[in-house]
Scaffold this active site. Structure first.
Site, mmCIF file in Angstrom:
data_model
loop_
_atom_site.group_PDB
_atom_site.id
_atom_site.type_symbol
_atom_site.label_atom_id
_atom_site.label_comp_id
_atom_site.label_asym_id
_atom_site.label_seq_id
_atom_site.Cartn_x
_atom_site.Cartn_y
_atom_site.Cartn_z
ATOM 1 C CE1 TYR A 154 -3.989 -2.046 0.187
ATOM 2 C CE2 TYR A 154 -2.584 -3.414 1.591
ATOM 3 C CZ TYR A 154 -3.720 -3.256 0.812
ATOM 4 O OH TYR A 154 -4.595 -4.301 0.647
ATOM 5 C CB SER A 155 0.951 4.258 -2.173
ATOM 6 O OG SER A 155 1.005 3.522 -3.349
ATOM 7 C CB CYS A 335 0.326 6.735 -8.373
ATOM 8 S SG CYS A 335 0.321 5.425 -7.119
ATOM 9 C CD GLU A 375 4.528 2.507 -6.244
ATOM 10 O OE1 GLU A 375 5.709 2.143 -6.156
ATOM 11 O OE2 GLU A 375 3.907 3.057 -5.334
ATOM 12 C CE1 TYR A 377 -3.457 0.385 -6.594
ATOM 13 C CE2 TYR A 377 -1.365 1.564 -6.589
ATOM 14 C CZ TYR A 377 -2.715 1.516 -6.289
ATOM 15 O OH TYR A 377 -3.307 2.596 -5.693
HETATM 16 P P1 FAD Z 1 -6.891 -10.260 -2.663
HETATM 17 O O1 FAD Z 1 -7.395 -11.151 -1.607
HETATM 18 O O2 FAD Z 1 -5.447 -10.278 -2.972
HETATM 19 O O3 FAD Z 1 -7.733 -10.503 -3.979
HETATM 20 C C1 FAD Z 1 -7.398 -9.779 -5.161
HETATM 21 C C2 FAD Z 1 -8.653 -9.640 -6.008
HETATM 22 O O4 FAD Z 1 -9.106 -10.911 -6.409
HETATM 23 C C3 FAD Z 1 -9.813 -8.981 -5.262
HETATM 24 O O5 FAD Z 1 -10.444 -8.062 -6.142
HETATM 25 C C4 FAD Z 1 -10.736 -10.133 -4.943
HETATM 26 O O6 FAD Z 1 -12.108 -9.716 -4.845
HETATM 27 C C5 FAD Z 1 -10.498 -11.045 -6.120
HETATM 28 N N1 FAD Z 1 -10.768 -12.485 -5.822
HETATM 29 C C6 FAD Z 1 -10.556 -13.137 -4.669
HETATM 30 N N2 FAD Z 1 -10.914 -14.448 -4.805
HETATM 31 C C7 FAD Z 1 -11.319 -14.609 -6.082
HETATM 32 C C8 FAD Z 1 -11.781 -15.706 -6.837
HETATM 33 N N3 FAD Z 1 -11.895 -16.935 -6.311
HETATM 34 N N4 FAD Z 1 -12.135 -15.511 -8.119
HETATM 35 C C9 FAD Z 1 -12.009 -14.272 -8.683
HETATM 36 N N5 FAD Z 1 -11.582 -13.181 -8.012
HETATM 37 C C10 FAD Z 1 -11.231 -13.346 -6.729
HETATM 38 N N6 FAD Z 1 -4.328 -0.710 -3.067
HETATM 39 C C11 FAD Z 1 -5.002 0.292 -2.445
HETATM 40 O O7 FAD Z 1 -6.193 0.162 -2.169
HETATM 41 N N7 FAD Z 1 -4.349 1.442 -2.095
HETATM 42 C C12 FAD Z 1 -3.036 1.659 -2.359
HETATM 43 O O8 FAD Z 1 -2.487 2.720 -2.033
HETATM 44 C C13 FAD Z 1 -2.318 0.611 -3.002
HETATM 45 N N8 FAD Z 1 -1.015 0.765 -3.284
HETATM 46 C C14 FAD Z 1 -0.339 -0.229 -3.926
HETATM 47 C C15 FAD Z 1 0.996 -0.022 -4.235
HETATM 48 C C16 FAD Z 1 1.706 -1.005 -4.908
HETATM 49 C C17 FAD Z 1 3.159 -0.766 -5.246
HETATM 50 C C18 FAD Z 1 1.056 -2.206 -5.276
HETATM 51 C C19 FAD Z 1 1.799 -3.279 -6.018
HETATM 52 C C20 FAD Z 1 -0.266 -2.414 -4.962
HETATM 53 C C21 FAD Z 1 -0.999 -1.432 -4.283
HETATM 54 N N9 FAD Z 1 -2.334 -1.604 -3.948
HETATM 55 C C22 FAD Z 1 -3.015 -0.578 -3.333
HETATM 56 C C23 FAD Z 1 -3.047 -2.875 -4.213
HETATM 57 C C24 FAD Z 1 -2.973 -3.784 -2.950
HETATM 58 O O9 FAD Z 1 -1.642 -4.228 -2.774
HETATM 59 C C25 FAD Z 1 -3.854 -5.040 -3.044
HETATM 60 O O10 FAD Z 1 -3.532 -5.705 -4.233
HETATM 61 C C26 FAD Z 1 -5.345 -4.755 -3.001
HETATM 62 O O11 FAD Z 1 -5.711 -4.101 -1.802
HETATM 63 C C27 FAD Z 1 -6.134 -6.087 -3.059
HETATM 64 O O12 FAD Z 1 -5.680 -6.913 -2.033
HETATM 65 P P2 FAD Z 1 -6.696 -7.824 -1.212
HETATM 66 O O13 FAD Z 1 -5.915 -8.665 -0.281
HETATM 67 O O14 FAD Z 1 -7.814 -7.024 -0.657
HETATM 68 O O15 FAD Z 1 -7.313 -8.737 -2.345
#
Ligand code: FAD
Length: 377
Positions: A154-155, A335, A375, A377
């Protein structure tokens, strides 16, 4: 809670006499948080001492007031460091931080939810503006039974001093990831994003495992105080830019001066989805010569072709100025979601062609000169 913007949070400014603040020459009051005295210390290798509860008569003041008065913060050790802190805490040994607050940032008509989450790291996980934290959500990794979840990045949306100007917190701007079945459009909670839901559901006092800080691509180049910074954000991509802008317009840091232009383009769905809008509007009011703020509201505005208004349409609208600024050495940052880049690149390429310039050459030049920061994602 409708539109519980961060601007509604308040910080307490006491009339203390911290010598470091005095030295700054900006303000003669020190910053107090929740009845505690601001601690003007932070270093990469030492822990921030616990702040003492002292000034009971601290004057509560809103962040908006803090913006207009510029809050003086002391030259902490982090200002002197030549390199940013990197990976102080790794996934195998994360730091256990504490959630301070979780606030919904968007209004009722925004599609989806975005939360502003303040995390207390006690000064132990310092970072620079533009870096990210990793978060390990609680529970077991479904793909690796017995192992923790993978780290999600998360940024960081605050400056190194945090929203309370005491060097002890970091703020995140997190979109709650929900899953809607493409067949019937219904929400399926079993497939909701693990980490974003953990963060958006967190309560003050909850523990959160963090790693990092990480990332150097989005660091704010600080060597030239008159540099121009063009920031293009979609949705939560606003996070690093909120940190930059607070550093430029809200805080008074003797080591950092910003006299150039900061131009923010923010793309969201509608006006209820705008993030930190109050803060940005206040900068516009107080620093009209140094700050520009353009919004692309895809579901409320149309571009000149009658289609939805995206950030690339705003870029196109101001392309002459943007290209001139880039030629003059401006930094440009992007971003947000990965999907934003192809449309933006296409627009820049088209504009370059219309101007008789070669975009590919220009892009290599921008990259070579370290003016191009992405950046997504
Ligand atoms: P996850 O559990 O990882 O799931 C990912 C997606 O898959 C979700 O949409 C979920 O609904 C879907 N999913 C889950 N299970 C299934 C399934 N069986 N079939 C289909 N789809 C499914 N995010 C922000 O909100 N704010 C930020 O500032 C931010 N900054 C970032 C900076 C960087 C450098 C990077 C790489 C990423 C950033 N992100 C940011 C994204 C963040 O890291 C996560 O990827 C995001 O919050 C989703 O993670 P999660 O664990 O909630 O979802």
């Amino acid at each position: 809670m409708a539109h519980c913007g961060v601007s509604q949070m308040s910080v307490a400014i006491g009339v203390g006499v911290d010598p470091c603040v005095r030295e700054s020459g900006f303000k003669t009051h020190s910053v107090n948080l929740r009845g505690t005295t601001w601690a003007p210390v932070l270093s990469l290798d030492s822990k921030v001492p616990r702040v003492r509860s002292k000034n009971k008569s601290a004057i509560r003041m809103s962040v908006q007031q803090a913006i207009s008065q510029k809050v003086a913060v002391s030259p902490l050790a982090l200002e002197k460091a030549k390199e940013p802190p990197l990976n102080l805490f790794k996934p195998k040994e994360p730091y256990t931080a504490t959630v301070v607050s979780v606030d919904r940032l968007v209004g009722p008509n925004a599609p989806g939810e975005v939360c502003h989450i303040v995390i207390d790291h006690g000064g132990n996980v310092p970072y620079w503006e533009g870096q990210s934290y990793g978060v390990i959500p609680p529970g077991e990794n479904p793909k690796k039974p017995g192992s923790p979840h993978n780290v999600r990045l998360y940024s960081i949306a605050s400056t190194r001093y945090g929203d309370y100007f005491d060097g002890r917190t970091a703020s995140l701007c997190v979109r709650r990831a929900l899953y809607f079945d493409p067949e019937n459009g219904k929400e399926d909670p079993s497939k909701a994003g693990v980490c974003s839901n953990f963060l958006c559901n967190a309560k003050p006092g909850d523990k959160v495992q963090i790693t990092g800080p990480s990332g150097k691509i989005m660091l704010l180049p600080e060597e030239d105080p008159n540099a121009t910074h063009i920031m293009i954000a979609t949705g939560t991509g606003i996070a690093p830019f909120r940190g930059y802008l607070r550093r430029m317009f809200m805080e008074s840091v003797p080591k950092y001066k910003s006299g150039g232009l900061a131009w923010l383009f923010l793309g969201v769905a509608n006006s209820d989805s705008l993030l930190y809008d109050d803060e940005f509007n206040k900068y516009l009011q107080d620093y009209p010569d140094n700050f520009r703020y353009d919004k692309a509201l895809s579901r409320e505005q149309n571009n000149k072709r009658g289609g939805k208004m995206y950030v690339q349409d705003k870029i196109e609208e101001y392309s002459d100025e943007i290209f001139r600024l880039l030629d003059g050495g401006a930094h440009i940052y992007f971003c947000g979601l990965k999907g934003m880049m192809p449309g933006i690149q296409e627009t820049l390429k088209r504009v370059a062609l219309e101007r008789g310039e070669n975009w590919d050459e220009m892009l290599s030049r921008l990259k070579k000169n370290k003016q191009w920061h992405v950046e997504v994602y």
